[in-house]
Design a protein around this motif. Structure first.
Motif, PDB file in Angstrom:
ATOM      1  N   LEU A 129      -7.663 -14.876  -4.719  1.00 22.89           N
ATOM      2  CA  LEU A 129      -7.370 -13.910  -5.785  1.00 22.89           C
ATOM      3  C   LEU A 129      -8.612 -13.424  -6.528  1.00 22.89           C
ATOM      4  CD1 LEU A 129      -4.069 -15.356  -7.296  1.00 22.89           C
ATOM      5  CD2 LEU A 129      -4.348 -13.300  -5.896  1.00 22.89           C
ATOM      6  N   ALA A 171      -3.648 -16.452 -10.837  1.00 20.87           N
ATOM      7  CA  ALA A 171      -3.579 -14.981 -10.830  1.00 20.87           C
ATOM      8  C   ALA A 171      -3.999 -14.447 -12.201  1.00 20.87           C
ATOM      9  CB  ALA A 171      -2.165 -14.524 -10.478  1.00 20.87           C
ATOM     10  N   LYS A 174      -2.833  -8.423 -10.401  1.00 20.06           N
ATOM     11  CA  LYS A 174      -2.629  -9.185  -9.171  1.00 20.06           C
ATOM     12  C   LYS A 174      -1.123  -9.403  -8.963  1.00 20.06           C
ATOM     13  CE  LYS A 174      -7.046 -10.034  -8.264  1.00 20.06           C
ATOM     14  NZ  LYS A 174      -7.768  -9.638  -7.039  1.00 20.06           N
ATOM     15  N   THR A 175      -0.752  -9.544  -7.721  1.00 21.81           N
ATOM     16  CA  THR A 175       0.656  -9.725  -7.358  1.00 21.81           C
ATOM     17  C   THR A 175       0.855 -11.093  -6.714  1.00 21.81           C
ATOM     18  OG1 THR A 175       0.937  -7.352  -6.999  1.00 21.81           O
ATOM     19  CG2 THR A 175       2.508  -8.796  -5.890  1.00 21.81           C
ATOM     20  N   LYS A 206      -1.054  -1.863  -1.837  1.00 25.22           N
ATOM     21  CA  LYS A 206      -1.531  -3.186  -2.234  1.00 25.22           C
ATOM     22  C   LYS A 206      -1.605  -4.045  -0.987  1.00 25.22           C
ATOM     23  CE  LYS A 206      -0.288  -3.781  -6.987  1.00 25.22           C
ATOM     24  NZ  LYS A 206       0.068  -4.788  -7.963  1.00 25.22           N
ATOM     25  N   PRO A 256       0.692 -11.422 -14.270  1.00 25.58           N
ATOM     26  CA  PRO A 256       0.618 -10.823 -12.937  1.00 25.58           C
ATOM     27  C   PRO A 256       1.987 -10.257 -12.575  1.00 25.58           C
ATOM     28  CG  PRO A 256       0.784 -13.209 -12.760  1.00 25.58           C
ATOM     29  CD  PRO A 256       0.762 -12.893 -14.224  1.00 25.58           C
ATOM     30  N   GLU A 290     -11.196  -9.704 -14.012  1.00 23.74           N
ATOM     31  CA  GLU A 290     -11.275  -8.285 -13.623  1.00 23.74           C
ATOM     32  C   GLU A 290     -11.667  -7.397 -14.785  1.00 23.74           C
ATOM     33  OE1 GLU A 290      -7.310  -7.382 -12.296  1.00 23.74           O
ATOM     34  OE2 GLU A 290      -7.828  -7.637 -10.185  1.00 23.74           O
ATOM     35  N   LEU A 348      -1.860  -7.917   0.365  1.00 24.03           N
ATOM     36  CA  LEU A 348      -1.707  -9.320  -0.027  1.00 24.03           C
ATOM     37  C   LEU A 348      -2.152 -10.223   1.118  1.00 24.03           C
ATOM     38  CD1 LEU A 348       2.029  -9.078  -1.255  1.00 24.03           C
ATOM     39  CD2 LEU A 348      -0.021  -8.349  -2.496  1.00 24.03           C
ATOM     40  N   ASP A 393      -5.288  -8.004  -3.359  1.00 17.72           N
ATOM     41  CA  ASP A 393      -4.454  -7.567  -4.487  1.00 17.72           C
ATOM     42  C   ASP A 393      -3.427  -8.609  -4.879  1.00 17.72           C
ATOM     43  OD1 ASP A 393      -5.613  -4.949  -4.680  1.00 17.72           O
ATOM     44  OD2 ASP A 393      -4.523  -4.401  -2.855  1.00 17.72           O
ATOM     45  N   GLY A 394      -3.220  -9.587  -4.006  1.00 14.60           N
ATOM     46  CA  GLY A 394      -2.238 -10.600  -4.346  1.00 14.60           C
ATOM     47  C   GLY A 394      -2.004 -11.534  -3.178  1.00 14.60           C
ATOM     48  N   MET A 396      -7.164 -12.102 -13.106  1.00 17.49           N
ATOM     49  CA  MET A 396      -7.014 -10.838 -13.826  1.00 17.49           C
ATOM     50  C   MET A 396      -7.915 -10.807 -15.057  1.00 17.49           C
ATOM     51  SD  MET A 396      -2.924 -10.383 -13.338  1.00 17.49           S
ATOM     52  CE  MET A 396      -2.667  -9.130 -14.583  1.00 17.49           C
TER      53      MET A 396
END
Ligand code: PGA
Length: 255
Positions: A220, A247, A2-3, A204, A35, A254, A206, A226-227, A251
């Motif tokens: 998220l 974040a 994640k961003t 990506k 992240p 995920e 966001l 993605d972010g 993740m």
């Protein structure tokens, strides 16, 4: 991965930027999963912030760039100047620039092209205003911004492009989009980019607009998101720390 992008806007000077950058590094310390964190200080702070983030995983983004490499453009900053300072990303077409400074899709397009040519990763900001949303035109507006912003730009498979979906009515208002609406728009953007970009560059998407420590996880945790691009809450360290932790949590989910 994640961003998290922090857009510090014109909210902090150099001294505060340095303190914030130190705080961000502290917030990442000791974490096993990290992240991608990109901070966007005001231009004047880059030389000092750079010293703080050197040798850390924190990356720097510009809040804007000009569309030429160099020349007689009083007051402007080129992507090359940014990349010389170690900047890796550039926000382009933020709605505040579009509305306050009359930045057009054509200007956005030229900026993306130049940023990309200098090796910066463009973060193209798109989003509809309240009126357009009420009229059911949000998807058309975003599609047009993507189209006009990216027209004629050749991406290679190894290139990267970020798109930030920021509905204007959600920016700085405390009224974030509903995560389900953001997901719908993100998947629309993803599909649309597949059609307009050749060569399948890495993309990506966001979400931005009143993201804070409380609501960030609801965005998220969505695989489509993605972010996040964070304004107000990114200059408050406690909030930004919470956002980074969310974040990380997303993740972990995920895996
Ligand atoms: P906000 O700003 O988080 O304060 O709503 C987001 C942005 O303008 O990028």
């Amino acid at each position: 991965m994640k961003t998290v992008v922090g857009n510090w806007k014109m909210k902090v000077g150099t001294r505060e930027s340095v303190a914030l950058a130190r705080g961000v590094i502290m917030a990442l310390r000791g974490k096993k999963i990290l992240p991608e964190v990109i901070i966007c200080p005001p231009f004047v702070a880059f030389s000092e912030v750079r010293k703080v983030v050197a040798r850390s995983r924190v990356q720097m983004g510009a809040q804007d760039v000009f569309w030429e490499e160099e020349g007689s453009f009083t007051g402007e900053i080129s992507p090359r100047m940014m990349s010389e300072l170690g900047v890796t990303h550039a926000l382009i077409g933020h709605s505040e620039r579009r509305s306050l400074l009359n930045e057009t899709d054509e200007m956005v397009n030229k900026k993306i092209r130049e940023a990309k040519d200098e090796g910066l990763i463009p973060i193209l900001c798109v989003g509809e205003n309240q009126e357009q949303r009420a009229a059911g035109k949000d998807f058309d507006i975003v599609a047009a911004q993507l189209h006009q912003g990216l027209t004629g730009i050749r991406f290679r498979p190894k290139d990267q492009l970020y798109v930030a979906y920021e509905p204007i009515w959600a920016i700085g208002t405390g009224e974030a989009a509903h995560p389900a609406d953001a997901v719908e728009m993100h998947s629309f953007i993803r599909k649309h980019l597949k059609e307009i970009l050749k060569n399948n560059p890495s993309v990506k998407i966001l979400y931005g607009g009143s993201v804070d420590g409380e609501n960030v996880y609801s965005f998220l945790r969505e695989p489509e998101v993605d972010g996040v691009l964070v304004g107000g809450a990114s200059v408050k360290l406690a909030q930004f720390g919470q956002i980074i932790n969310s974040a990380i949590e997303a993740m972990e989910g995920e895996k």
